[in-house]
Design a protein around this motif. Structure first.
Motif, PDB file in Angstrom:
ATOM      1  N   GLY A  46      -2.302  -6.245   0.342  1.00 40.10           N
ATOM      2  CA  GLY A  46      -1.172  -5.012   0.289  1.00 40.10           C
ATOM      3  C   GLY A  46      -0.601  -4.955  -1.109  1.00 40.10           C
ATOM      4  N   ASN A  47      -0.682  -5.990  -2.038  1.00 42.54           N
ATOM      5  CA  ASN A  47       0.003  -6.052  -3.253  1.00 42.54           C
ATOM      6  C   ASN A  47      -0.889  -7.298  -4.182  1.00 42.54           C
ATOM      7  OD1 ASN A  47       2.466  -4.439  -3.364  1.00 42.54           O
ATOM      8  ND2 ASN A  47       3.049  -5.869  -1.379  1.00 42.54           N
ATOM      9  N   SER A  48      -1.256  -7.945  -3.574  1.00 45.73           N
ATOM     10  CA  SER A  48      -1.831  -9.195  -4.858  1.00 45.73           C
ATOM     11  C   SER A  48      -3.056  -8.794  -5.667  1.00 45.73           C
ATOM     12  CB  SER A  48      -2.105 -10.507  -3.855  1.00 45.73           C
ATOM     13  OG  SER A  48      -2.721 -10.333  -2.748  1.00 45.73           O
ATOM     14  N   GLN A  49      -3.604  -7.627  -5.477  1.00 44.30           N
ATOM     15  CA  GLN A  49      -4.699  -7.283  -6.365  1.00 44.30           C
ATOM     16  C   GLN A  49      -4.283  -6.103  -7.541  1.00 44.30           C
ATOM     17  OE1 GLN A  49      -8.170  -6.303  -3.903  1.00 44.30           O
ATOM     18  NE2 GLN A  49      -9.185  -8.324  -4.475  1.00 44.30           N
ATOM     19  N   VAL A 276     -11.273   3.435   9.223  1.00 39.88           N
ATOM     20  CA  VAL A 276      -9.815   3.725   9.279  1.00 39.88           C
ATOM     21  C   VAL A 276      -8.929   2.211   8.866  1.00 39.88           C
ATOM     22  CG1 VAL A 276      -7.773   4.150  10.551  1.00 39.88           C
ATOM     23  CG2 VAL A 276      -9.873   5.454  10.900  1.00 39.88           C
ATOM     24  N   THR A 277      -8.264   2.405   7.935  1.00 40.05           N
ATOM     25  CA  THR A 277      -7.202   1.101   7.922  1.00 40.05           C
ATOM     26  C   THR A 277      -5.579   1.602   8.005  1.00 40.05           C
ATOM     27  OG1 THR A 277      -8.943   0.448   5.826  1.00 40.05           O
ATOM     28  CG2 THR A 277      -6.697  -0.692   5.978  1.00 40.05           C
ATOM     29  N   VAL A 278      -5.101   0.693   8.866  1.00 36.64           N
ATOM     30  CA  VAL A 278      -3.517   0.846   8.915  1.00 36.64           C
ATOM     31  C   VAL A 278      -2.915   0.169   7.841  1.00 36.64           C
ATOM     32  CG1 VAL A 278      -3.581   1.729  11.175  1.00 36.64           C
ATOM     33  CG2 VAL A 278      -3.565  -0.672  10.913  1.00 36.64           C
ATOM     34  N   TRP A 279      -1.762   0.520   7.334  1.00 34.68           N
ATOM     35  CA  TRP A 279      -1.108   0.127   6.235  1.00 34.68           C
ATOM     36  C   TRP A 279       0.024  -0.840   6.797  1.00 34.68           C
ATOM     37  CZ3 TRP A 279      -3.094  -0.661   1.990  1.00 34.68           C
ATOM     38  CH2 TRP A 279      -2.328  -1.191   0.854  1.00 34.68           C
ATOM     39  N   ASP A 280      -0.594  -2.041   7.428  1.00 33.65           N
ATOM     40  CA  ASP A 280      -0.128  -3.070   8.170  1.00 33.65           C
ATOM     41  C   ASP A 280      -0.062  -2.596   9.831  1.00 33.65           C
ATOM     42  OD1 ASP A 280       0.377  -5.820   8.726  1.00 33.65           O
ATOM     43  OD2 ASP A 280       1.215  -5.789   6.852  1.00 33.65           O
ATOM     44  N   PHE A 281      -0.356  -3.558  10.522  1.00 37.50           N
ATOM     45  CA  PHE A 281      -0.491  -3.270  11.785  1.00 37.50           C
ATOM     46  C   PHE A 281       0.797  -3.409  12.692  1.00 37.50           C
ATOM     47  CE2 PHE A 281      -1.033  -7.573  13.698  1.00 37.50           C
ATOM     48  CZ  PHE A 281      -1.442  -8.083  12.712  1.00 37.50           C
ATOM     49  N   TYR A 285       6.285  -6.156   9.328  1.00 37.38           N
ATOM     50  CA  TYR A 285       5.985  -6.517   7.905  1.00 37.38           C
ATOM     51  C   TYR A 285       5.666  -4.946   7.134  1.00 37.38           C
ATOM     52  CZ  TYR A 285       5.608 -11.341   8.757  1.00 37.38           C
ATOM     53  OH  TYR A 285       5.994 -12.745   9.146  1.00 37.38           O
ATOM     54  N   SER A 286       5.787  -3.818   7.682  1.00 37.65           N
ATOM     55  CA  SER A 286       5.710  -2.556   7.410  1.00 37.65           C
ATOM     56  C   SER A 286       6.523  -2.308   6.130  1.00 37.65           C
ATOM     57  CB  SER A 286       5.938  -1.582   8.411  1.00 37.65           C
ATOM     58  OG  SER A 286       5.897  -0.426   8.037  1.00 37.65           O
ATOM     59  N   TRP A 287       6.041  -1.851   5.111  1.00 36.30           N
ATOM     60  CA  TRP A 287       6.656  -1.306   4.134  1.00 36.30           C
ATOM     61  C   TRP A 287       7.726  -0.086   4.236  1.00 36.30           C
ATOM     62  CZ3 TRP A 287       5.412   2.990   0.137  1.00 36.30           C
ATOM     63  CH2 TRP A 287       4.619   4.050   0.727  1.00 36.30           C
ATOM     64  N   VAL A 288       7.545   0.634   5.202  1.00 37.14           N
ATOM     65  CA  VAL A 288       8.284   1.683   5.711  1.00 37.14           C
ATOM     66  C   VAL A 288       9.749   1.718   5.485  1.00 37.14           C
ATOM     67  CG1 VAL A 288       8.724   3.455   7.455  1.00 37.14           C
ATOM     68  CG2 VAL A 288       6.293   2.939   6.679  1.00 37.14           C
ATOM     69  N   PRO A 289      10.508   0.839   6.578  1.00 31.37           N
ATOM     70  CA  PRO A 289      11.832   0.660   6.366  1.00 31.37           C
ATOM     71  C   PRO A 289      12.454   0.673   5.234  1.00 31.37           C
ATOM     72  CG  PRO A 289      10.850  -0.484   8.481  1.00 31.37           C
ATOM     73  CD  PRO A 289       9.813  -0.164   7.492  1.00 31.37           C
ATOM     74  N   SER A 290      11.955  -0.100   4.201  1.00 31.80           N
ATOM     75  CA  SER A 290      12.654  -0.212   2.871  1.00 31.80           C
ATOM     76  C   SER A 290      12.234   0.754   2.096  1.00 31.80           C
ATOM     77  CB  SER A 290      12.267  -1.649   2.190  1.00 31.80           C
ATOM     78  OG  SER A 290      10.782  -1.836   2.305  1.00 31.80           O
ATOM     79  N   ALA A 298       6.607   2.466  12.434  1.00 34.75           N
ATOM     80  CA  ALA A 298       5.585   3.333  12.135  1.00 34.75           C
ATOM     81  C   ALA A 298       4.084   2.792  12.473  1.00 34.75           C
ATOM     82  CB  ALA A 298       5.515   3.275  10.518  1.00 34.75           C
ATOM     83  N   CYS A 299       4.066   1.452  13.092  1.00 35.13           N
ATOM     84  CA  CYS A 299       2.896   0.716  13.099  1.00 35.13           C
ATOM     85  C   CYS A 299       2.302   0.796  14.422  1.00 35.13           C
ATOM     86  CB  CYS A 299       2.902  -0.528  12.703  1.00 35.13           C
ATOM     87  SG  CYS A 299       3.185  -0.726  10.814  1.00 35.13           S
ATOM     88  N   LEU A 300       1.056   0.001  14.776  1.00 29.59           N
ATOM     89  CA  LEU A 300       0.505   0.245  15.969  1.00 29.59           C
ATOM     90  C   LEU A 300       1.213  -0.946  16.996  1.00 29.59           C
ATOM     91  CD1 LEU A 300      -3.132   0.312  14.958  1.00 29.59           C
ATOM     92  CD2 LEU A 300      -1.712   2.213  15.856  1.00 29.59           C
ATOM     93  N   PHE A 301       1.809  -2.051  16.407  1.00 25.12           N
ATOM     94  CA  PHE A 301       2.268  -3.131  17.174  1.00 25.12           C
ATOM     95  C   PHE A 301       3.622  -3.232  16.758  1.00 25.12           C
ATOM     96  CE2 PHE A 301      -1.625  -6.105  18.226  1.00 25.12           C
ATOM     97  CZ  PHE A 301      -2.388  -5.071  17.819  1.00 25.12           C
ATOM     98  N   ASN A 302       4.761  -3.715  17.610  1.00 19.87           N
ATOM     99  CA  ASN A 302       6.139  -3.888  17.333  1.00 19.87           C
ATOM    100  C   ASN A 302       6.252  -5.155  16.632  1.00 19.87           C
ATOM    101  OD1 ASN A 302       6.313  -5.963  19.278  1.00 19.87           O
ATOM    102  ND2 ASN A 302       7.260  -4.803  20.866  1.00 19.87           N
ATOM    103  N   GLU A 303       7.405  -5.630  16.256  1.00 18.22           N
ATOM    104  CA  GLU A 303       7.905  -6.622  15.716  1.00 18.22           C
ATOM    105  C   GLU A 303       7.431  -8.088  16.332  1.00 18.22           C
ATOM    106  OE1 GLU A 303       9.865  -4.419  16.609  1.00 18.22           O
ATOM    107  OE2 GLU A 303      10.898  -3.643  14.618  1.00 18.22           O
ATOM    108  N   ASN A 304       7.164  -8.022  17.547  1.00 14.02           N
ATOM    109  CA  ASN A 304       6.677  -9.227  18.523  1.00 14.02           C
ATOM    110  C   ASN A 304       5.300  -8.915  18.516  1.00 14.02           C
ATOM    111  OD1 ASN A 304       9.622  -9.986  18.397  1.00 14.02           O
ATOM    112  ND2 ASN A 304      10.000  -8.565  19.872  1.00 14.02           N
ATOM    113  N   LEU A 305       4.549  -8.392  17.728  1.00 13.09           N
ATOM    114  CA  LEU A 305       3.161  -8.450  18.066  1.00 13.09           C
ATOM    115  C   LEU A 305       2.650  -7.625  19.557  1.00 13.09           C
ATOM    116  CD1 LEU A 305       1.974 -11.458  16.054  1.00 13.09           C
ATOM    117  CD2 LEU A 305       1.794  -9.188  15.320  1.00 13.09           C
TER     118      LEU A 305
END
Ligand code: XIL
Length: 318
Positions: A46-49, A276-281, A285-290, A298-305
């Motif tokens: 997501g960021n390290s490259q 298809v790649t999701v921007w975190d699952f 850890y989604s970038w959306v709220p901030s 926004a993602c496929l799994f909730n905070e508790n996976l």
């Protein structure tokens, strides 16, 4: 039951994948879910490259964080979408605020692309060579690269990447190009003009950061993907997430599920849409709220996976 990557492969895609990031990798439950290769056959750092991570000061390269993510992919036998070489954001100050001429910035860009692609040679299914070069109205974004070098910086970046690793697929990646618009026309023109100059471009990445209820329909996404593949490039959905205004409601959750289904199905139904790649699952850890305050989930799994209705929409789309 069959999971996302297994289903995607059976449907003719190369992968279903997700972004991840270094700060997530101390979360053991997260790493276990991420490493489930029936679910995720591909990961994107997501960021390290990005340039600020990789080359924080001139010609001083720091691959450690990127290497942590690429090593995890290797350990799990997951494909890697490498991301991203030339972008106007997450640039170190020496690039962003440097005193440049066309010649000196071209040399710095070539050095960054060459050394980064060489370091990861053989590991990347693809590289997002240039990210987000366009404004909403279809003009070139006035980045330091465009204002100093002109639009030729795009060709220069692709040529340096091709020379450093002839076997990785070279992508142009952008957002808001998932339906016809002046920006989409401009992205088509980037592909056309690179091809016209004999420059290698293999793919077009559609980020697909969508909003619940205003996600383009499946038919629109299919026609749009085909407008790119008609030019002789493959396409991929590279950063899919579908945010909503919080709090979530039953109606929003079921619309989100439909929106995921339509977006995934569009790729499945287009020949040469490779994955298809999701921007975190997961929402933790989604970038959306901030980034988009007041929105999330926004993602496929909730905070508790736990798998959400959205997840089962994606499954239904494959
Ligand atoms: C985002 C990351 O997810 C965030 O952690 C970071 O703070 C900003 O960048 N388009 C892209 C991605 O191509 O690199 C961005 O990733 C999201 C938008």
């Amino acid at each position: 039951y069959a999971q996302l990557h297994t289903l995607a492969k059976a449907a003719g895609l190369k992968y279903f994948g997700t972004a991840t990031d270094n700060n997530e990798l101390t979360d053991t439950a997260l790493v276990a879910a991420l490493s489930n290769t029936s679910e995720f056959g591909q990961i994107t750092p997501g960021n390290s490259q990005k340039w600020d991570s990789i080359e924080p000061s001139p010609n001083t390269f720091a691959f450690t964080n990127g290497d942590v993510v690429t090593a995890l992919a290797k350990k799990n036998a997951q494909m890697l979408r490498c991301h991203t070489l030339v972008w106007f954001q997450q640039l170190p100050a020496w690039v962003q605020n440097g005193t440049w001429t066309k010649e000196t910035l071209t040399a710095a860009l070539q050095n960054h692309v060459t050394k980064t692609v060489t370091h990861y040679k053989g590991q990347c299914y693809s590289w997002d060579v240039v990210n987000e070069a366009l404004e909403q109205d279809g003009t070139f974004r006035k980045s330091v690269f465009f204002t100093t070098i002109g639009e030729d910086y795009i060709r220069i970046a692709f040529e340096a990447a091709a020379a450093a690793d002839p076997d990785t697929k070279l992508y142009y990646n952008d957002f808001s190009i998932e339906n016809p618009s002046p920006k989409t026309t401009a992205a088509l023109n980037i592909v056309k003009s690179l091809k016209a100059s004999g420059t290698k471009i293999d793919g077009l990445g559609l980020q697909s950061h969508f909003i619940v209820g205003s996600t383009p329909s499946k038919e629109v996404q299919i026609a749009n993907l085909k407008s790119f593949t008609a030019l002789g490039v493959e396409v991929a959905i590279t950063e899919l997430d579908i945010r909503m205004t919080l709090p979530s409601t039953a109606a929003l959750n079921s619309q989100q599920s439909v929106d995921y289904q339509n977006s995934v199905a569009a790729c499945v139904e287009v020949e040469n849409c490779v994955g298809v790649t999701v921007w975190d699952f997961d929402d933790k850890y989604s970038w959306v709220p901030s980034t988009f305050p007041g929105t999330g989930s926004a993602c496929l799994f909730n905070e508790n996976l736990v798998r959400k209705e959205a997840y089962f929409g994606a499954v239904a789309g494959i």
